[in-house]
Design a protein around this motif. Sequence first.
Motif, PDB file in Angstrom:
ATOM      1  N   ILE A  37      -2.091   0.563   9.194  1.00 35.69           N
ATOM      2  CA  ILE A  37      -1.740  -0.380   8.124  1.00 35.69           C
ATOM      3  C   ILE A  37      -1.966  -1.817   8.601  1.00 35.69           C
ATOM      4  O   ILE A  37      -2.519  -2.639   7.882  1.00 35.69           O
ATOM      5  N   SER A  95      -5.755  -2.831   8.707  1.00 34.52           N
ATOM      6  CA  SER A  95      -6.525  -2.763   7.469  1.00 34.52           C
ATOM      7  C   SER A  95      -6.593  -4.137   6.796  1.00 34.52           C
ATOM      8  O   SER A  95      -5.563  -4.721   6.459  1.00 34.52           O
ATOM      9  N   PRO A 154       0.828  -1.213   0.000  1.00 34.53           N
ATOM     10  CA  PRO A 154       0.000   0.000   0.000  1.00 34.53           C
ATOM     11  C   PRO A 154       0.858   1.257   0.000  1.00 34.53           C
ATOM     12  O   PRO A 154       2.017   1.242   0.426  1.00 34.53           O
ATOM     13  N   ASP A 209       3.052   5.930   8.578  1.00 33.32           N
ATOM     14  CA  ASP A 209       2.692   4.521   8.389  1.00 33.32           C
ATOM     15  C   ASP A 209       3.918   3.623   8.486  1.00 33.32           C
ATOM     16  O   ASP A 209       3.806   2.448   8.822  1.00 33.32           O
ATOM     17  N   LEU A 238       2.315   4.369   1.486  1.00 33.48           N
ATOM     18  CA  LEU A 238       2.648   4.583   2.894  1.00 33.48           C
ATOM     19  C   LEU A 238       3.061   6.031   3.131  1.00 33.48           C
ATOM     20  O   LEU A 238       3.898   6.571   2.398  1.00 33.48           O
ATOM     21  N   ILE A 245       5.650  -0.595  11.425  1.00 34.36           N
ATOM     22  CA  ILE A 245       4.474  -0.319  10.611  1.00 34.36           C
ATOM     23  C   ILE A 245       3.372   0.191  11.537  1.00 34.36           C
ATOM     24  O   ILE A 245       3.168  -0.337  12.630  1.00 34.36           O
ATOM     25  N   ASN A 265      -4.589  -4.986   3.620  1.00 34.13           N
ATOM     26  CA  ASN A 265      -3.140  -5.174   3.680  1.00 34.13           C
ATOM     27  C   ASN A 265      -2.731  -6.554   4.170  1.00 34.13           C
ATOM     28  O   ASN A 265      -1.558  -6.799   4.405  1.00 34.13           O
TER      29      ASN A 265
END
Length: 186
Positions: free
Chosen positions: A164, A167, A101, A132, A103, A160, A170
């Motif tokens: 993130i 989600s 994704p 992120d 970031l 991380i 991810n």
Amino acid sequence: PPAPFVSLNMTRLKKGGDLYIKLARANSWMSAYLDASDLNLEQISLPGLEETFSGIVNAESDLKIDTLDLSKSTGYLQSNMANVKTPNYMVNVPGMPFLIPGLVVGTWEIRANIKNGTVEIPAFKFGSPDADLKGSLTGDIRLGKDYLKTYLNLTLRLQISKRIIDSPQNKTFLDFWPSSKSQNPG
């Protein structure tokens, strides 16, 4: 002795910033000089990426690489970046493609020096408090005569964000991060 070189000088770019690059090559060495001032990354397209990075870069680098004996190479790199965001990137692993994704990284600071056969990294850190992705790289690289005789003594720490990790989009990406269930860098 003089060596053939190519240079590129772009000032007052449309989306902001200045960029100067000079590359040279001789029989036993090559050199690269870079100076970027308030350069907006959105105006630089990289092959393989559908989207661009965003952020503002200030950087200076002057490298002279000895192609016959890497341990004789010299130079430095210093860079500060702000408001950095990476684009989405699809990794096409056969049988299991996954999306990295976009970031939000925020700030980025890099300082490295090459002298006496060593690449010293006094600063390599990235990530604002609300980023992120946060992390750092510490250590050094002992240059040998060639790449096969070079020793890496590096530690990479990554963290991380909870946004993130939590989600569902991810999940496949996070399956590649064994420690993604905790927020402790490791």
